[in-house]
Structure formats: C-alpha cells, structure tokens
Design an enzyme around this catalytic site. Structure first.
Site, PDB file in Angstrom:
ATOM      1  N   SER A 111      47.890  52.083  95.822  1.00 65.33           N
ATOM      2  CA  SER A 111      49.194  52.125  96.029  1.00 65.33           C
ATOM      3  C   SER A 111      49.044  51.201  94.362  1.00 65.33           C
ATOM      4  O   SER A 111      49.267  49.522  94.995  1.00 65.33           O
ATOM      5  CB  SER A 111      50.544  52.065  96.805  1.00 65.33           C
TER       6      SER A 111
ATOM      7  N   HIS B 102      53.515  64.559  90.637  1.00 71.10           N
ATOM      8  CA  HIS B 102      51.174  63.103  91.111  1.00 71.10           C
ATOM      9  C   HIS B 102      50.851  64.271  91.403  1.00 71.10           C
ATOM     10  O   HIS B 102      50.275  63.673  92.965  1.00 71.10           O
ATOM     11  CB  HIS B 102      52.319  62.211  91.772  1.00 71.10           C
TER      12      HIS B 102
ATOM     13  N   HIS C 102      47.309  59.820 103.026  1.00 71.24           N
ATOM     14  CA  HIS C 102      47.965  59.034 103.755  1.00 71.24           C
ATOM     15  C   HIS C 102      48.173  59.329 105.834  1.00 71.24           C
ATOM     16  O   HIS C 102      48.329  61.646 105.054  1.00 71.24           O
ATOM     17  CB  HIS C 102      49.234  57.911 103.185  1.00 71.24           C
TER      18      HIS C 102
ATOM     19  N   TYR D 221      50.226  59.054 106.904  1.00 73.47           N
ATOM     20  CA  TYR D 221      51.635  59.615 107.379  1.00 73.47           C
ATOM     21  C   TYR D 221      51.720  60.776 106.566  1.00 73.47           C
ATOM     22  O   TYR D 221      53.951  61.430 106.859  1.00 73.47           O
ATOM     23  CB  TYR D 221      52.939  57.868 107.375  1.00 73.47           C
ATOM     24  N   GLU D 222      51.345  60.969 105.456  1.00 76.54           N
ATOM     25  CA  GLU D 222      52.066  62.041 104.141  1.00 76.54           C
ATOM     26  C   GLU D 222      51.733  63.372 105.246  1.00 76.54           C
ATOM     27  O   GLU D 222      52.465  64.134 105.246  1.00 76.54           O
ATOM     28  CB  GLU D 222      51.368  62.022 103.498  1.00 76.54           C
TER      29      GLU D 222
ATOM     30  N   ALA E 264      46.852  48.204  98.720  1.00 82.30           N
ATOM     31  CA  ALA E 264      48.196  47.380  99.337  1.00 82.30           C
ATOM     32  C   ALA E 264      48.655  46.840 101.102  1.00 82.30           C
ATOM     33  O   ALA E 264      48.229  47.919 101.386  1.00 82.30           O
ATOM     34  CB  ALA E 264      49.749  47.673  98.811  1.00 82.30           C
TER      35      ALA E 264
ATOM     36  N   MET F  12      48.542  51.163 105.769  1.00 79.89           N
ATOM     37  CA  MET F  12      48.809  52.263 106.533  1.00 79.89           C
ATOM     38  C   MET F  12      47.671  53.159 105.705  1.00 79.89           C
ATOM     39  O   MET F  12      47.867  54.050 106.319  1.00 79.89           O
ATOM     40  CB  MET F  12      49.850  52.468 106.129  1.00 79.89           C
ATOM     41  N   SER F  13      46.394  52.784 105.335  1.00 76.43           N
ATOM     42  CA  SER F  13      45.448  53.656 104.785  1.00 76.43           C
ATOM     43  C   SER F  13      44.181  52.769 104.668  1.00 76.43           C
ATOM     44  O   SER F  13      43.960  51.952 106.130  1.00 76.43           O
ATOM     45  CB  SER F  13      45.621  53.356 102.946  1.00 76.43           C
TER      46      SER F  13
ATOM     47  N   ASN G  83      53.085  42.006  98.909  1.00 79.34           N
ATOM     48  CA  ASN G  83      54.382  41.474 100.235  1.00 79.34           C
ATOM     49  C   ASN G  83      54.051  40.634 101.417  1.00 79.34           C
ATOM     50  O   ASN G  83      53.028  40.589 101.969  1.00 79.34           O
ATOM     51  CB  ASN G  83      55.519  42.556 100.207  1.00 79.34           C
TER      52      ASN G  83
ATOM     53  N   HIS H 280      59.232  49.674  98.881  1.00 78.93           N
ATOM     54  CA  HIS H 280      58.617  49.555  98.722  1.00 78.93           C
ATOM     55  C   HIS H 280      58.174  49.496  97.079  1.00 78.93           C
ATOM     56  O   HIS H 280      56.967  49.148  96.430  1.00 78.93           O
ATOM     57  CB  HIS H 280      57.754  51.539  98.699  1.00 78.93           C
TER      58      HIS H 280
HETATM   59  N1  HPA Z   1      52.805  46.617 105.989  1.00 75.34           N
HETATM   60  C1  HPA Z   1      52.633  47.584 105.900  1.00 75.34           C
HETATM   61  N2  HPA Z   1      51.843  48.341 104.681  1.00 75.34           N
HETATM   62  C2  HPA Z   1      51.714  48.091 103.827  1.00 75.34           C
HETATM   63  C3  HPA Z   1      52.355  46.702 103.967  1.00 75.34           C
HETATM   64  C4  HPA Z   1      53.210  46.277 104.432  1.00 75.34           C
HETATM   65  O1  HPA Z   1      53.803  45.292 104.710  1.00 75.34           O
HETATM   66  N3  HPA Z   1      52.989  46.256 102.425  1.00 75.34           N
HETATM   67  C5  HPA Z   1      52.289  47.079 101.416  1.00 75.34           C
HETATM   68  N4  HPA Z   1      51.572  47.556 102.220  1.00 75.34           N
END
Ligand code: HPA
Length: 269
Positions: free
Chosen positions: A26, A56, A78, A80-81, A108, A206-207, A230, A242
């Site tokens: 990401s 995209h 992903h 989750y998609e 990310a 998540m990947s 983050n 996001h």
């Molecule tokens: N949690 C899960 N997935 C993420 C996060 C997070 O804080 N930041 C970027 N991808």
C-alpha cells in the site's frame, strides 16, 4: 487457479526468465512507475484476478536491474477483498513458474513495538499467521512443493543481513521484527494489539503472510520490508485511518525506493 495457463500468457507477452519478483505494498507502488521496463496490465491476462477497485487496474513491470530481471507487481490481492487464498498467492506462484529465485515483499504495517515510530522501515524477521487459514489448504500442488513445507528461517537470514548492510551504507536506519497478519479489513482493537504484543509481534498488517507461505512452499527465498505507517491501535491515542497510512508511505517513499533499488542492484541470486 490455473497458474500454468496464466504464466504461459505472461511469457507470451515477453515477460520471462525472471530472477526476482517483488510486490509493492500500500502506497509503495510508485516504484513500478519509476523503473524502466516492460509493462503488462493484469487485465490483459485471462484468468488473472480482477481488481475490486475500478480504475486501479494493477500491473506488472519487468525491469533489468544490474543484470537481474526483476518483476514488480503493483497492486496486490488481499484476502479481505474477498479473493480466495489461491488468488491471494498468485504472485509467488507466477514468480516461481517464470523462473524466479527470490521473492521480495513489502507492506504497510502498524507499529506494535514501543520503539517503533511512523516512517520506520522494518526488515521482517519472522511472522505470525493469525489469518485463521493457510493458502496451502486443499490438494497439494506437488509441482510447487511438499505437503508440509518447512517454515524455519522463512525470511532468508543472508538476505536480511544484506538488507541491513545496505541500510547502513545508505544511512537508512532499519528495525527488525515479527510481522503478525490478521485478515482485516477492520483495524485491530487495543485489546487485540495487547494480545499481539504478548505473542511477540512487532508490527501488524493484513497481507504478506499467505504470499510468504506459498513462496517458501515453492522454494523461493524470501526477504521482506514493512513500512511502519502508524502506531497500532491503543499504542496510538488517535483513531487509525487509511489516509494516515498513505501519508506516511508518501513521506518515506524516497528512502524506501533507495533502499530497495540498492538491494536489487547488489543482491547476488
Ligand atoms: N493494522 C493493520 N494493518 C495495517 C495497519 C494497522 O495498524 N497499518 C497499516 N496496515
């Protein structure tokens, strides 16, 4: 998934004999636009998963970097998609069929380790598969690897060492840590982050984990870098978004690109 039919079409379009495959996480897709090479949109390949976000498209780019053929995947699939695990692991499987030896993953991730701050880059040392499933469930693809693949040293120690050496040379500080994967798409609760910390996770996302399992199954070496975008829920007082993830990747782009390109230039396959 008919991985062989997909790989054949890609070869017919001139993308073959690759050494390294790399998936861009990401906000990190810019790298595929910066390198020179042969572009191929996923939409041109019959049987390739279709992106869920219209417009995209996702594409791959084959670039020669210091004599090595590197295939960049911009836009991943992903769990989750709603993609099946067989679709989620298309990149390592195609990489293997096109001759790849090394799989470089990026993503990310949220920072759990209290020493981490947004913008840090973390070389993945190991992972926790907390997705509640595994991409290898079902009939084993014997052509790729064994029924019960070993996951000791899933992230190749020599490749990790090289990543740190390159970070040192470039003056880019790198962290090291364990990446925990949950399905998402909701971010974690503070209680879940506390749990992950107890389990030994340094970062959460998540990947990546399904891809790494499939890559190791087929004998690809793996190296991975997470961009800590983050602080994880509860570590941070602020709500997660996001937008924050994308803002941070935008800020680290330059360092991240330099590190990865130098790694690709230097690595011996
Ligand atoms: N949690 C899960 N997935 C993420 C996060 C997070 O804080 N930041 C970027 N991808």
């Amino acid at each position: 998934m008919d991985y062989i039919a997909i790989a054949r079409q890609i070869e017919d379009k001139g993308i073959k004999d690759i050494d390294i495959a790399m998936v861009l996480g990401s906000g990190l897709g810019f790298l595929a636009d910066e390198v020179q090479g042969k572009n191929l949109d996923y939409s041109k390949i019959k049987g390739f998963p279709r992106p869920t976000v219209e417009g995209h498209g996702g594409k791959m780019v084959l670039s020669n970097i210091n004599g090595k053929n590197v295939l960049f995947f911009q836009g991943r699939f992903h769990y989750y998609e709603g993609y099946s695990m067989k679709e989620v692991v298309i990149f390592p499987r195609i990489a293997k069929l096109l001759g790849g030896k090394l799989y470089l993953v990026t993503n990310a991730a949220g920072g759990i380790n209290p020493d981490f701050k947004p913008g840090d880059l973390m070389v993945i040392e190991d992972h926790l598969n907390l997705m509640g499933t595994n991409p290898l469930i079902g009939k084993n693809y014997d052509m790729f690897g064994p029924r019960f693949p070993d996951m000791t040293e899933a992230y190749n120690p020599e490749m990790r060492k090289l990543m740190f050496e390159i970070g040192d040379k470039l003056g880019i500080e790198l962290k090291s840590g364990v990446y925990a994967a949950l399905t998402g798409p909701s971010y974690e609760t503070p209680a879940e982050i506390k749990m992950l910390q107890t389990l030994g996770a340094d970062a959460v996302g998540m990947s990546t984990v399904p891809e790494v399992i499939a890559a190791r199954h087929s004998g690809l070496k793996v190296v991975g870098v997470s961009c800590i975008t983050n602080l994880a829920a509860g570590v941070s007082k602020n709500p997660l978004s996001h937008e924050e993830v994308l803002e941070t990747t935008e800020k680290v782009k330059y360092h991240f690109g330099k590190l990865i390109l130098k790694f690709l230039e230097t690595v011996v396959i």
